[in-house]
Design a protein around this motif. Structure first.
Motif, short mmCIF file in Angstrom:
data_model
loop_
_atom_site.label_atom_id
_atom_site.label_comp_id
_atom_site.label_asym_id
_atom_site.label_seq_id
_atom_site.Cartn_x
_atom_site.Cartn_y
_atom_site.Cartn_z
N GLY A 133 -5.75 0.77 -10.39
CA GLY A 133 -5.15 1.48 -9.25
C GLY A 133 -5.13 0.66 -7.97
N VAL A 134 -5.72 -0.55 -7.99
CA VAL A 134 -5.78 -1.36 -6.77
C VAL A 134 -4.94 -2.63 -6.92
CG1 VAL A 134 -7.32 -2.65 -5.23
CG2 VAL A 134 -8.08 -0.47 -6.19
N THR A 135 -3.99 -2.82 -6.02
CA THR A 135 -3.14 -4.01 -6.03
C THR A 135 -3.85 -5.15 -5.30
OG1 THR A 135 -1.22 -2.58 -5.88
CG2 THR A 135 -0.86 -4.92 -5.41
N ASP A 189 -12.06 4.05 -1.65
CA ASP A 189 -10.84 4.58 -2.26
C ASP A 189 -9.58 3.86 -1.76
OD1 ASP A 189 -9.62 6.26 -4.04
OD2 ASP A 189 -9.28 7.85 -2.54
N THR A 221 -1.14 4.44 0.00
CA THR A 221 -2.02 5.39 0.68
C THR A 221 -2.41 4.92 2.08
OG1 THR A 221 -4.00 4.27 -0.14
CG2 THR A 221 -3.06 5.98 -1.55
N ASP A 241 -6.20 1.36 -2.11
CA ASP A 241 -5.22 1.11 -3.18
C ASP A 241 -4.70 -0.33 -3.15
OD1 ASP A 241 -3.35 1.09 -1.08
OD2 ASP A 241 -1.89 2.30 -2.18
N THR A 242 -5.14 -1.11 -2.14
CA THR A 242 -4.67 -2.49 -1.97
C THR A 242 -5.86 -3.32 -1.47
OG1 THR A 242 -2.48 -1.68 -1.37
CG2 THR A 242 -2.98 -3.94 -0.75
N THR A 276 0.82 -1.22 0.00
CA THR A 276 0.00 0.00 0.00
C THR A 276 0.86 1.27 0.00
OG1 THR A 276 -1.86 1.13 1.07
CG2 THR A 276 -0.22 0.15 2.53
#
Lengths: 269, 269
Positions: free
Chosen positions: B201-203, B176, B109, B178-179, B107
């Motif tokens: 945008g998301v791992t 929102d 964020t 990111d992971t 991550t």
């Protein structure tokens, strides 16, 4: 014997739809319900495992001195009814034969569809029961494995349920059936969606009411009907934590469940 | 001890994705896999029941003289890892901590989503593990009960899978993140769909590879790594009929399973 309870078992919650019909038709009968929620679902498991579980469930009910046992689970009825009837010393009723009988009575064209879990469909039990009653009938059997988790998620009537029903049932639409057996006690909760997909020309058969009628007739015939006249109590047992059962069970039973107790089953090998 | 096998258990098939990574990283280690297919799934059951099942699974593996046990099931890891580590005399590794560590590493964020079965999410195990490692992280946990039956039906990549994923994941899109931790061993098979819904945008974090790395490090640290150099064998046990496991397991293991044996577990009360 007359005052002894009726025992009803299922893999989980679904059999509560059968109990509900039994209680409606026979309001003076005591009942004991066992839901094997620690091992639910049965419908994805092998015949050998389903037979073992059904024997353990029935043994628990017998230890509570039931006068009659209802296998209120299509998968258990389809795979284990004959062995239950052989080894137990009380009458055992399944949901398959009553459902098959209701379907044969309802059909006009003799083209009957059957939907159920993989284990129920693989057993061929509905097809055999229908063909025994009406050798000229044409049957079309189809497993719908996602219907049970869909009902348990509470998605009975949304767009996703409709898409899943459409995808599964297209085969039966093409088979031009006029009667469809809901061969799993969870499926009546999807009746609205299934009726929408199959259209008004197809009669849906729910075994619960038919099974209650058979229970009543058998009690009558054996002379073990409870005619004491007062409103009877219903006891509930489960193998996993009772909390969730009480919460979700209301949806299946049609009225509030007050409490359930934890049952410990004896293992058979 | 070095030559003893690694034991891996899961409620069913999902843990084969973990075994697959362990076998890739540690090709000279013998393994024994137990899938509790007669009682699958664990994710809809209570903590007490999951703990009992995990103890029975681990006892079976111990009877096969394993040198280390992997709870390759998120539900069992989330609910039973601490008690397994307390009562067993071999090291026990779960999939939660490795997954949490990989998420914290990925991550940027600090906004991390977690999806899993109801039992895994209710346990709060991922959230605790992530917050232990990164107290400033914000976590968003969500149960997706239909994902497991969807994968077992083989509907990994159709319109219905996409609609279900959209319906569940909308909450996480709004958060929102990111992971996203795929907190169930079945979910990597839905990676394509989940990635499509969550966007680039998301791992996505799959614990299997991370867990294999932890297994390797622990064998090293304890001095019990098998360095004999030859290609090791993998044994498979299940509690329901082995036929279906062998058929469907290939999809999870990534290569053909030749055979599996029936395991009889001792009941603990």
């Amino acid at each position: 014997m007359k005052n002894n309870p009726i025992g009803i078992f299922d893999s989980g919650l679904g059999g509560l739809t059968v109990l509900s019909e039994v209680a409606r038709l026979l309001p003076t009968e005591e009942t004991i319900y066992l839901g094997d929620t620690a091992r639910v679902p049965y419908g994805i498991k092998s015949k050998e495992t389903v037979v073992r579980y059904a024997l353990e469930d029935a043994a628990f009910l017998q230890s509570h001195k039931v006068k009659l046992i209802v296998a209120a689970c299509n998968t258990a009825s389809a795979n284990a009814l004959d062995i239950l009837q052989k080894v137990l010393n009380v009458p055992v009723i399944g949901v398959i034969e009553p459902g098959a009988r209701a379907a044969v009575k309802a059909t006009k064209t003799g083209r009957i569809g059957i939907i159920g879990t993989s284990a129920t469909i693989d057993s061929n039990a509905y097809t055999s029961a229908i063909v025994d009653l009406a050798p000229e009938a044409k049957t079309f059997a189809l497993a719908c494995p996602l219907f049970v988790p869909l009902v348990e998620e509470g998605w009975n009537d949304n767009e996703i349920a409709l898409s899943i029903a459409k995808k599964y049932l297209v085969e039966l639409q093409e088979a031009d059936i006029d009667t469809l057996v809901l061969g799993c006690t969870h499926y009546p909760l999807l009746k609205g969606i299934i009726a929408k997909v199959m259209g008004p020309g197809v009669t849906l058969i729910d075994s619960a009411a038919a099974t209650a009628t058979v229970v009543s007739a058998l009690l009558e015939k054996e002379g073990i009907k409870n005619s004491s006249g007062s409103n009877a109590s219903h006891a509930f047992f489960v193998t996993d934590s009772p909390d969730n059962f009480v919460k979700v069970g209301t949806r299946f039973f049609g009225k509030r469940l007050n409490c359930a107790s934890l049952a410990e089953l004896e293992r058979r090998s």
